[in-house]
Design a protein around this motif. Structure first.
Motif, short mmCIF file in Angstrom:
data_model
loop_
_atom_site.label_atom_id
_atom_site.label_comp_id
_atom_site.label_asym_id
_atom_site.label_seq_id
_atom_site.Cartn_x
_atom_site.Cartn_y
_atom_site.Cartn_z
N ALA A 112 0.92 -0.73 0.16
CA ALA A 112 0.17 -0.33 -0.36
C ALA A 112 1.01 0.78 -0.23
CB ALA A 112 -0.81 0.49 1.16
N HIS A 113 1.93 1.31 0.26
CA HIS A 113 2.65 2.42 0.75
C HIS A 113 3.78 1.87 -0.85
CE1 HIS A 113 2.03 1.52 5.14
NE2 HIS A 113 2.55 2.65 4.80
N ARG A 133 -4.55 0.37 1.82
CA ARG A 133 -4.38 1.45 1.14
C ARG A 133 -4.95 3.01 1.62
NH1 ARG A 133 -0.41 2.22 -2.58
NH2 ARG A 133 -1.07 0.42 -4.81
N GLU A 139 1.60 2.08 -7.56
CA GLU A 139 -0.01 1.34 -7.72
C GLU A 139 0.95 -0.28 -8.53
OE1 GLU A 139 -4.27 2.51 -8.53
OE2 GLU A 139 -3.66 3.84 -7.31
N SER A 151 -3.39 2.98 5.49
CA SER A 151 -2.26 3.70 5.17
C SER A 151 -2.53 5.25 5.45
CB SER A 151 -0.97 3.14 4.65
OG SER A 151 -1.39 3.49 3.20
#
Length: 148
Positions: free
Chosen positions: A79-80, A101, A83, A104
């Motif tokens: 998620a960091h 996502r 994509e 986060s």
């Protein structure tokens, strides 16, 4: 837990509005629970493997800033990342990745309202990330049948 401490304590986050405080509290609780309830395999994670925590060395990339190391699904670390990185991880759950996502973003937004936050231009970034978090929540609600 640390993010909730910031969000839930007005003495720690005095500039956080009531609506944003409620949204962040609900998101941190709800999305965390949704991720855990999936029963996905847990593994050791960096916790914030964004490009700012990656050094190029002669021996290859090296992750730094391990203070957020934790356990969870690989989707939380993904998620960091940009994509397109998830395409390199077969079996990634797109719904779980979307929830990670959102989580986060909720964590990052929470830190921006800590009265002791020292990130340059942190409040502006926090507002931008809050808008992204809201958009992610809207997509999530729409996918669950709550949208029109």
């Amino acid at each position: 837990a640390d993010a909730l401490r910031v969000v839930e304590d007005p003495a720690v986050s005095p500039d956080l509005g009531a609506a944003e405080r409620a949204l962040l509290t609900d998101t941190l609780h709800g999305i965390s629970r949704a991720i855990l309830d999936r029963g996905t395999r847990q593994q050791l994670l960096h916790g914030e493997p964004h490009p700012g925590n990656l050094l190029a060395t002669a021996d290859g990339p090296l992750f730094i800033d391990l203070e957020t190391a934790c356990q969870g699904p690989v989707e939380f670390d993904l998620a960091h990342a940009p994509e397109d990185v998830a395409a390199y991880y077969p079996g990634t759950d797109p719904g779980l990745l979307a929830d990670c996502r959102i989580l986060s973003l909720a964590l990052a937004v929470s830190w921006r309202w800590d009265r002791d936050d020292q990130l340059p231009d942190g409040r502006r970034r926090g507002r931008e990330w809050l808008a992204q978090m809201r958009a992610g929540l809207g997509r999530r609600e729409h996918a669950a049948g709550g949208g029109h």
